[in-house]
Design a protein around this motif. Structure first.
Motif, PDB file in Angstrom:
ATOM      1  N   SER A 160       0.814  -1.208   0.000  1.00 59.22           N
ATOM      2  CA  SER A 160       0.000   0.000   0.000  1.00 59.22           C
ATOM      3  C   SER A 160       0.852   1.266   0.000  1.00 59.22           C
ATOM      4  O   SER A 160       1.973   1.269   0.510  1.00 59.22           O
ATOM      5  CB  SER A 160      -0.909   0.032   1.237  1.00 59.22           C
ATOM      6  N   LEU A 161       0.288   2.321  -0.560  1.00 63.08           N
ATOM      7  CA  LEU A 161       0.842   3.656  -0.363  1.00 63.08           C
ATOM      8  C   LEU A 161       0.442   4.148   1.023  1.00 63.08           C
ATOM      9  O   LEU A 161      -0.517   3.654   1.618  1.00 63.08           O
ATOM     10  CB  LEU A 161       0.298   4.622  -1.418  1.00 63.08           C
ATOM     11  N   HIS A 162       1.174   5.130   1.535  1.00 63.52           N
ATOM     12  CA  HIS A 162       0.767   5.745   2.795  1.00 63.52           C
ATOM     13  C   HIS A 162      -0.652   6.304   2.659  1.00 63.52           C
ATOM     14  O   HIS A 162      -1.020   6.873   1.616  1.00 63.52           O
ATOM     15  CB  HIS A 162       1.719   6.877   3.177  1.00 63.52           C
ATOM     16  N   THR A 163      -1.434   6.168   3.703  1.00 62.87           N
ATOM     17  CA  THR A 163      -2.819   6.642   3.682  1.00 62.87           C
ATOM     18  C   THR A 163      -2.905   8.130   3.362  1.00 62.87           C
ATOM     19  O   THR A 163      -3.841   8.571   2.677  1.00 62.87           O
ATOM     20  CB  THR A 163      -3.487   6.356   5.039  1.00 62.87           C
ATOM     21  N   VAL A 189       2.404  -1.587  -6.301  1.00 59.42           N
ATOM     22  CA  VAL A 189       1.571  -1.148  -5.185  1.00 59.42           C
ATOM     23  C   VAL A 189       0.122  -1.498  -5.525  1.00 59.42           C
ATOM     24  O   VAL A 189      -0.261  -1.574  -6.695  1.00 59.42           O
ATOM     25  CB  VAL A 189       1.689   0.370  -4.911  1.00 59.42           C
ATOM     26  N   GLU A 190      -0.666  -1.732  -4.501  1.00 58.73           N
ATOM     27  CA  GLU A 190      -2.095  -1.949  -4.718  1.00 58.73           C
ATOM     28  C   GLU A 190      -2.729  -0.645  -5.196  1.00 58.73           C
ATOM     29  O   GLU A 190      -2.343   0.443  -4.769  1.00 58.73           O
ATOM     30  CB  GLU A 190      -2.760  -2.407  -3.415  1.00 58.73           C
ATOM     31  N   LEU A 234      -4.530  -7.385  -7.381  1.00 61.35           N
ATOM     32  CA  LEU A 234      -5.563  -6.544  -6.774  1.00 61.35           C
ATOM     33  C   LEU A 234      -5.275  -6.316  -5.297  1.00 61.35           C
ATOM     34  O   LEU A 234      -5.433  -5.210  -4.782  1.00 61.35           O
ATOM     35  CB  LEU A 234      -6.935  -7.200  -6.951  1.00 61.35           C
ATOM     36  N   ARG A 235      -4.856  -7.381  -4.621  1.00 64.29           N
ATOM     37  CA  ARG A 235      -4.563  -7.303  -3.189  1.00 64.29           C
ATOM     38  C   ARG A 235      -3.360  -8.192  -2.885  1.00 64.29           C
ATOM     39  O   ARG A 235      -3.120  -9.177  -3.586  1.00 64.29           O
ATOM     40  CB  ARG A 235      -5.749  -7.789  -2.354  1.00 64.29           C
ATOM     41  N   LEU A 236      -2.639  -7.850  -1.846  1.00 63.21           N
ATOM     42  CA  LEU A 236      -1.538  -8.704  -1.407  1.00 63.21           C
ATOM     43  C   LEU A 236      -2.048 -10.110  -1.100  1.00 63.21           C
ATOM     44  O   LEU A 236      -1.364 -11.104  -1.367  1.00 63.21           O
ATOM     45  CB  LEU A 236      -0.873  -8.101  -0.166  1.00 63.21           C
ATOM     46  N   PRO A 240       0.437 -15.689  -4.514  1.00 63.54           N
ATOM     47  CA  PRO A 240       0.623 -17.087  -4.105  1.00 63.54           C
ATOM     48  C   PRO A 240       1.451 -17.246  -2.842  1.00 63.54           C
ATOM     49  O   PRO A 240       1.448 -18.313  -2.231  1.00 63.54           O
ATOM     50  CB  PRO A 240       1.345 -17.711  -5.310  1.00 63.54           C
ATOM     51  N   THR A 241       2.146 -16.190  -2.426  1.00 60.89           N
ATOM     52  CA  THR A 241       3.004 -16.279  -1.238  1.00 60.89           C
ATOM     53  C   THR A 241       2.430 -15.533  -0.038  1.00 60.89           C
ATOM     54  O   THR A 241       3.126 -15.337   0.958  1.00 60.89           O
ATOM     55  CB  THR A 241       4.397 -15.706  -1.557  1.00 60.89           C
TER      56      THR A 241
END
Length: 543
Positions: A160-163, A189-190, A234-236, A240-241
């Motif tokens: 993620s980027l910083h909020t 990054v997401e 799309l998301r972490l 697969p890991t």
């Protein structure tokens, strides 16, 4: 358009000149001059070619000359142009977007940093950035990962980027929807915020001349022709890991096997934000019929748009005949081709046995299974424009899938059992639990649990220095490297002062055996010093 084409051709010519200088310098006795301006031009050329255009809604890009832009984001003022640690170099000079935007044909109406790089909230910076966005035709919003977010020696714990950055994007887009986001990061990054920007360019870590290269792409002086060398999930949690990284115990387990990156997403049918090989252009391309055999594949590509541009033709191979488990498709070659509007060319990519082979455990060698394969040609891994089947004689008959590896046969490699992973490894799965004495492969961060009070004190000192630096907003990457490197690295990073044998003695001290460890370390130091002196004499005498 003509000006952009001339700029591109000038850069290509200058790049050729520099490569010629490099070749000349490789000749015996050559003393080629160092042309810093030419090298900087080449760095700008490379940065422009490497930038990846990921979104371009309603053809917001390229920006026409005279477009009134608000430049927002700390990265536009202080670029994050390279990685940390052993990848860091001293640039001959360093450009920023603020330095060059005035020469790009764009009209800069305002600049605002917008956020603090370390993610600390700053409402005043945010308000000023939103105000700056109101008075512009287009907002160039420079976002990215800060220096501590990714580095050698550590795993990223999120994508993620910083909020503060994503919240700023939302507020800026609310007052001016014509937002171009330019990312600075060493990896993916997401992008759950993708719908809040009109265009997205991933500049990665673009080097000392990256600012100019990015502006060349944003203004169309250079066609957007970079392609993703990785998948953007799309998301972490979709990776697969996700269940095993970052590794917090003694071992790191690669339970995904062959299914790394796109090999997993395409085989398992997992949706992604942007697929491997993806990248938009300012023009369009059409693919003709594909002709392929076991040695090469050829396809005709035509620029069907109104601008000169570059396409990256990508070739993947899919095995039709059942056999040992392997990904649904694998990249086997690619070629970049630059075409004027209406121009066509035939692109040929070599194949050969490497395109069809796999490593056979039974024979301990690379083998090609006999059978039928599909050669896929397209603009990215999920955009196949044409395909053709070829029959391959091979070096061995097609083998049956291993019944002990059902997850790998189906690419369902999330949550592979210990028993199946052991079958893949060919040996029992090592225990990952932190237990017993520390060893040379353990990280210095494990000093916190060492038996030696001196070792625990050393860890407290290092940790306190790390915490103080992060509290100031200026992370000490050297301390971070130390805490995350294994004991054995001490021997590699002390220029011969510490040997591997000395490391073994140090580890004994850490494990609470002070006297025996100190004795072993001193004896190893004597032997190492003698060896170093002997080597120095041999080098001096030319032995």
């Amino acid at each position: 358009m003509r000006a952009g084409e001339l700029a591109q051709s000038d850069l290509d010519a200058r790049a050729g000149e520099i490569l010629a200088l490099v070749r000349d310098a490789a000749q015996p006795g050559a003393a080629a001059p160092v042309d810093l301006d030419a090298h900087h031009a080449l760095a700008r050329h490379a940065a422009a070619r490497g930038a990846v255009l990921l979104k371009n809604q309603d053809e917001l890009l390229p920006l026409a000359a005279g477009t009134r832009v608000a430049v927002i984001g700390d990265f536009a003022q202080t670029p994050r142009y390279q990685g940390a640690g052993s990848s860091a170099v001293n640039p001959t000079r360093l450009d920023s977007v603020l330095d060059l935007v005035g020469d790009s044909g764009l009209e800069l109406v305002s600049f605002a940093p917008g956020f603090r790089r370390n993610g600390a909230p700053d409402p005043e910076l945010r308000r000023a950035a939103v105000d700056a966005a109101r008075g512009a035709d287009v907002v160039l919003l420079f976002l990215g990962l800060d220096e501590i977010a990714e580095s050698e020696g550590i795993d990223r714990s999120h994508l993620s980027l910083h909020t503060v950055q994503t919240e700023l994007l939302s507020e800026v887009a609310a007052v001016n929807p014509a937002v171009v986001v330019v990312l600075s990061a060493g990896g993916v990054v997401e992008v759950p915020w993708l719908d809040r920007c009109g265009a997205l360019v991933h500049g990665y870590l673009a080097g000392q001349a990256g600012a100019g290269g990015l502006l060349d792409v944003l203004t169309g002086a250079v066609d957007a022709s970079g392609r993703l060398a990785e998948t953007v999930p799309l998301r972490l949690a979709d990776t697969p890991t996700a269940d095993t990284f970052p590794a917090l115990q003694r071992t790191a387990e690669y339970r995904e096997g062959l299914y790394v990156g796109y090999r997993y997403y395409t085989s398992a049918g997992v949706p992604v934000a942007f697929p491997f090989g993806f990248g938009l252009s300012y023009t369009t391309f059409a693919y003709g019929d594909v002709v392929a055999d076991t040695e090469q594949v050829s396809v005709t590509v035509t620029n069907t748009g109104q601008r000169t541009g570059a396409e990256v033709v990508q070739v993947y191979v899919h095995r039709e005949t059942p056999g040992v488990h392997r990904p649904d498709r694998e990249l086997k070659g690619f070629a970049r081709v630059e075409l004027a509007p209406g121009e066509s060319t035939t692109v040929t990519v070599p194949l050969g046995e490497r395109a069809f082979r796999h490593f056979d455990v039974g024979t301990g060698a690379w083998q090609v299974e006999q059978g039928r394969y599909t050669v896929l040609v397209g603009s990215h891994v999920d955009d196949v424009r044409a395909s053709v089947s070829v029959d391959v004689t091979g070096t061995m008959p097609a083998a049956a899938p291993d019944p002990a590896l059902p997850s790998y046969a189906s690419a369902a490699v999330r949550g592979v059992s210990d028993a199946e992973f052991a079958a893949l490894l060919g040996r029992p799965v090592p225990s990952a639990t932190w237990s017993g004495p520390l060893g040379p492969n353990d990280a210095l961060d494990r000093l916190a649990d060492a038996r030696s009070p001196l070792a625990r004190l050393a860890h407290r000192v290092l940790s306190s220095r790390k915490d103080r630096a992060e509290a100031k907003g200026t992370p000490d990457l050297n301390i971070l490297f130390l805490l995350n490197m294994p004991f054995r690295a001490i021997a590699k990073m002390t220029n011969g002062m510490v040997s591997a044998e000395m490391v073994d003695g140090i580890v004994r001290i850490v494990n609470g055996h002070f006297f025996s460890g100190a004795g072993a370390t001193v004896r190893a130091w004597v032997r190492n010093s003698r060896a170093n002196r002997r080597t120095a004499r041999e080098l001096r005498d030319g032995v």
